[in-house]
Motif scaffolding. Structure first.
Motif, PDB file in Angstrom:
ATOM      1  N   GLY A 123      13.208 -20.898  32.718  1.00  0.00           N
ATOM      2  CA  GLY A 123      12.885 -20.360  31.403  1.00  0.00           C
ATOM      3  C   GLY A 123      12.096 -21.351  30.566  1.00  0.00           C
ATOM      4  N   ARG A 124      12.467 -22.619  30.621  1.00  0.00           N
ATOM      5  CA  ARG A 124      11.726 -23.644  29.880  1.00  0.00           C
ATOM      6  C   ARG A 124      10.307 -23.790  30.417  1.00  0.00           C
ATOM      7  NH1 ARG A 124      16.733 -26.328  30.339  1.00  0.00           N
ATOM      8  NH2 ARG A 124      15.950 -27.587  32.086  1.00  0.00           N
ATOM      9  N   GLY A 125      10.124 -23.465  31.697  1.00  0.00           N
ATOM     10  CA  GLY A 125       8.803 -23.534  32.302  1.00  0.00           C
ATOM     11  C   GLY A 125       7.941 -22.315  32.028  1.00  0.00           C
ATOM     12  N   GLY A 126       8.467 -21.362  31.285  1.00  0.00           N
ATOM     13  CA  GLY A 126       7.687 -20.195  30.893  1.00  0.00           C
ATOM     14  C   GLY A 126       7.967 -18.931  31.677  1.00  0.00           C
ATOM     15  N   MET A 127       8.895 -18.985  32.628  1.00  0.00           N
ATOM     16  CA  MET A 127       9.203 -17.782  33.407  1.00  0.00           C
ATOM     17  C   MET A 127       9.958 -16.764  32.556  1.00  0.00           C
ATOM     18  SD  MET A 127      11.503 -17.504  36.889  1.00  0.00           S
ATOM     19  CE  MET A 127      11.988 -15.904  37.556  1.00  0.00           C
ATOM     20  N   ASP A 128       9.597 -15.505  32.687  1.00  0.00           N
ATOM     21  CA  ASP A 128      10.315 -14.423  32.009  1.00  0.00           C
ATOM     22  C   ASP A 128      11.650 -14.211  32.715  1.00  0.00           C
ATOM     23  OD1 ASP A 128      11.224 -12.177  30.710  1.00  0.00           O
ATOM     24  OD2 ASP A 128       9.772 -10.814  31.615  1.00  0.00           O
ATOM     25  N   LEU A 129      12.736 -14.492  32.040  1.00  0.00           N
ATOM     26  CA  LEU A 129      14.061 -14.373  32.635  1.00  0.00           C
ATOM     27  C   LEU A 129      14.682 -12.998  32.435  1.00  0.00           C
ATOM     28  CD1 LEU A 129      15.624 -17.828  31.670  1.00  0.00           C
ATOM     29  CD2 LEU A 129      14.323 -17.204  33.724  1.00  0.00           C
ATOM     30  N   HIS A 130      13.967 -12.103  31.792  1.00  0.00           N
ATOM     31  CA  HIS A 130      14.565 -10.820  31.422  1.00  0.00           C
ATOM     32  C   HIS A 130      13.875  -9.626  32.062  1.00  0.00           C
ATOM     33  CE1 HIS A 130      17.014 -13.107  28.762  1.00  0.00           C
ATOM     34  NE2 HIS A 130      16.013 -13.458  27.983  1.00  0.00           N
ATOM     35  N   GLY A 131      13.182  -9.852  33.179  1.00  0.00           N
ATOM     36  CA  GLY A 131      12.486  -8.756  33.822  1.00  0.00           C
ATOM     37  C   GLY A 131      13.405  -7.642  34.280  1.00  0.00           C
ATOM     38  N   GLU A 132      14.543  -8.022  34.846  1.00  0.00           N
ATOM     39  CA  GLU A 132      15.483  -7.006  35.332  1.00  0.00           C
ATOM     40  C   GLU A 132      16.035  -6.172  34.171  1.00  0.00           C
ATOM     41  OE1 GLU A 132      16.445 -10.730  37.934  1.00  0.00           O
ATOM     42  OE2 GLU A 132      15.786 -10.316  35.891  1.00  0.00           O
ATOM     43  N   ALA A 133      16.391  -6.862  33.076  1.00  0.00           N
ATOM     44  CA  ALA A 133      16.931  -6.151  31.916  1.00  0.00           C
ATOM     45  C   ALA A 133      15.880  -5.220  31.314  1.00  0.00           C
ATOM     46  CB  ALA A 133      17.438  -7.143  30.872  1.00  0.00           C
ATOM     47  N   SER A 134      14.646  -5.685  31.218  1.00  0.00           N
ATOM     48  CA  SER A 134      13.572  -4.849  30.674  1.00  0.00           C
ATOM     49  C   SER A 134      13.342  -3.626  31.547  1.00  0.00           C
ATOM     50  CB  SER A 134      12.283  -5.667  30.554  1.00  0.00           C
ATOM     51  OG  SER A 134      12.441  -6.743  29.648  1.00  0.00           O
ATOM     52  N   PHE A 135      13.405  -3.813  32.865  1.00  0.00           N
ATOM     53  CA  PHE A 135      13.245  -2.701  33.800  1.00  0.00           C
ATOM     54  C   PHE A 135      14.325  -1.656  33.563  1.00  0.00           C
ATOM     55  CE2 PHE A 135      13.958  -0.511  37.769  1.00  0.00           C
ATOM     56  CZ  PHE A 135      12.694  -0.321  38.300  1.00  0.00           C
ATOM     57  N   CYS A 136      15.571  -2.110  33.473  1.00  0.00           N
ATOM     58  CA  CYS A 136      16.685  -1.180  33.256  1.00  0.00           C
ATOM     59  C   CYS A 136      16.573  -0.474  31.909  1.00  0.00           C
ATOM     60  CB  CYS A 136      18.014  -1.928  33.350  1.00  0.00           C
ATOM     61  SG  CYS A 136      18.403  -2.546  35.008  1.00  0.00           S
ATOM     62  N   ALA A 137      16.136  -1.215  30.889  1.00  0.00           N
ATOM     63  CA  ALA A 137      16.025  -0.637  29.552  1.00  0.00           C
ATOM     64  C   ALA A 137      14.970   0.463  29.494  1.00  0.00           C
ATOM     65  CB  ALA A 137      15.701  -1.732  28.535  1.00  0.00           C
ATOM     66  N   ALA A 138      14.014   0.434  30.416  1.00  0.00           N
ATOM     67  CA  ALA A 138      12.995   1.481  30.466  1.00  0.00           C
ATOM     68  C   ALA A 138      13.501   2.755  31.130  1.00  0.00           C
ATOM     69  CB  ALA A 138      11.760   0.969  31.206  1.00  0.00           C
ATOM     70  N   LEU A 139      14.665   2.664  31.782  1.00  0.00           N
ATOM     71  CA  LEU A 139      15.213   3.806  32.517  1.00  0.00           C
ATOM     72  C   LEU A 139      16.240   4.599  31.724  1.00  0.00           C
ATOM     73  CD1 LEU A 139      15.769   2.187  36.045  1.00  0.00           C
ATOM     74  CD2 LEU A 139      13.906   3.712  35.349  1.00  0.00           C
ATOM     75  N   ASP A 160      12.339   6.253  42.859  1.00  0.00           N
ATOM     76  CA  ASP A 160      11.119   5.461  42.873  1.00  0.00           C
ATOM     77  C   ASP A 160      11.411   4.104  43.497  1.00  0.00           C
ATOM     78  OD1 ASP A 160       8.424   4.975  42.451  1.00  0.00           O
ATOM     79  OD2 ASP A 160       8.511   5.654  40.359  1.00  0.00           O
ATOM     80  N   ARG A 161      10.331   3.425  43.883  1.00  0.00           N
ATOM     81  CA  ARG A 161      10.482   2.096  44.495  1.00  0.00           C
ATOM     82  C   ARG A 161       9.308   1.228  44.050  1.00  0.00           C
ATOM     83  NH1 ARG A 161      12.418   2.915  49.874  1.00  0.00           N
ATOM     84  NH2 ARG A 161      14.441   2.355  48.977  1.00  0.00           N
ATOM     85  N   PHE A 162       9.616  -0.029  43.735  1.00  0.00           N
ATOM     86  CA  PHE A 162       8.608  -0.952  43.234  1.00  0.00           C
ATOM     87  C   PHE A 162       8.679  -2.267  44.004  1.00  0.00           C
ATOM     88  CE2 PHE A 162      10.067   1.860  39.892  1.00  0.00           C
ATOM     89  CZ  PHE A 162       8.880   2.399  39.406  1.00  0.00           C
ATOM     90  N   ALA A 163       7.623  -3.064  43.857  1.00  0.00           N
ATOM     91  CA  ALA A 163       7.573  -4.350  44.544  1.00  0.00           C
ATOM     92  C   ALA A 163       8.157  -5.475  43.707  1.00  0.00           C
ATOM     93  CB  ALA A 163       6.128  -4.688  44.922  1.00  0.00           C
ATOM     94  N   THR A 164       8.267  -5.255  42.400  1.00  0.00           N
ATOM     95  CA  THR A 164       8.768  -6.276  41.487  1.00  0.00           C
ATOM     96  C   THR A 164       9.528  -5.597  40.352  1.00  0.00           C
ATOM     97  OG1 THR A 164       6.853  -6.203  39.998  1.00  0.00           O
ATOM     98  CG2 THR A 164       6.703  -7.678  41.929  1.00  0.00           C
ATOM     99  N   TRP A 165      10.221  -6.428  39.563  1.00  0.00           N
ATOM    100  CA  TRP A 165      10.911  -5.919  38.376  1.00  0.00           C
ATOM    101  C   TRP A 165       9.918  -5.594  37.262  1.00  0.00           C
ATOM    102  CZ3 TRP A 165      15.816  -4.374  38.610  1.00  0.00           C
ATOM    103  CH2 TRP A 165      16.628  -4.891  39.631  1.00  0.00           C
TER     104      TRP A 165
END
Length: 203
Positions: A24-40, A179-184
């Protein structure tokens, strides 16, 4: 014994959390999974984080207004989760034996999420049982979301679960692929070594 226990000895909670903090300190988005779920599902929906680990996904979903419950077998991971969010419900349970009612939880979740290679790190031979138990925790029409690696490049252990096997286990539990995706980030699945799958429980 689960592959996760064999890999870590069940003592890696603090180390695991520290690694993600560094990312996270290096700039990685740590919330991709949560954002994906929130869109569903809309805010306020009930979410079971199956294999919740240190709680990274569930804590973010709770911040976004979701009614969350976390379950994991690794006590060291749960120790971190409880320290970070003591107000949230964290339970220690083997997903192969998971029974919400025994924990005093209603089995009517809008969404169950299994992120972080939960499926490939289960005890060998329990995959279909775990899928069935997670499906049983859903309300009719509820969603099961699982993201996991399919090859050596995306897994810390030799790959075991194929997508056809996973889909067959889901079908046997009354779940249909949505549905199926390659990433979060919801990139289209292209047959690569990681997949995020969304299945819906028959209404």
């Amino acid at each position: 014994m689960s592959r996760w226990q064999e890999l870590t000895g069940g003592t890696s909670g603090s180390e695991y959390a520290a690694r993600f903090e560094a990312l996270g300190r290096g700039g990685m988005d740590l919330h991709g999974e949560a954002s994906f779920c929130a869109a569903l599902v809309p805010a306020g929906a009930s979410v079971l984080d199956a294999g919740c680990g240190t709680g990274r996904v569930m804590i973010r979903l709770s911040e976004l207004g979701y009614d969350c419950v976390g379950v994991d077998l690794d006590e060291s991971m749960l120790d971190v989760a409880r320290a970070q969010a003591p107000q949230l419900p964290w339970f220690r349970a083997d997903l192969a034996e998971f029974d919400p009612e025994l924990l005093g939880i209603a089995a009517d979740f809008d969404l169950v999420v299994a992120a972080g290679n939960v499926l490939p790190l289960l005890t060998p031979g329990t995959e279909a049982t775990v899928i069935r138990r997670l499906a049983a925790a859903l309300r009719p029409g509820g969603l099961l979301v699982a993201g996991f690696g399919l090859d050596a490049a995306h897994l810390p252990v030799p790959p075991t679960t194929t997508l056809p096997e996973y889909d067959a286990g889901c079908a046997a539990a009354g779940l249909a692929l949505v549905d199926r995706f390659a990433t979060w980030d919801a990139a289209p699945y292209d047959g690569g070594g990681y997949a995020v799958s969304v299945h819906r429980l028959d209404a």
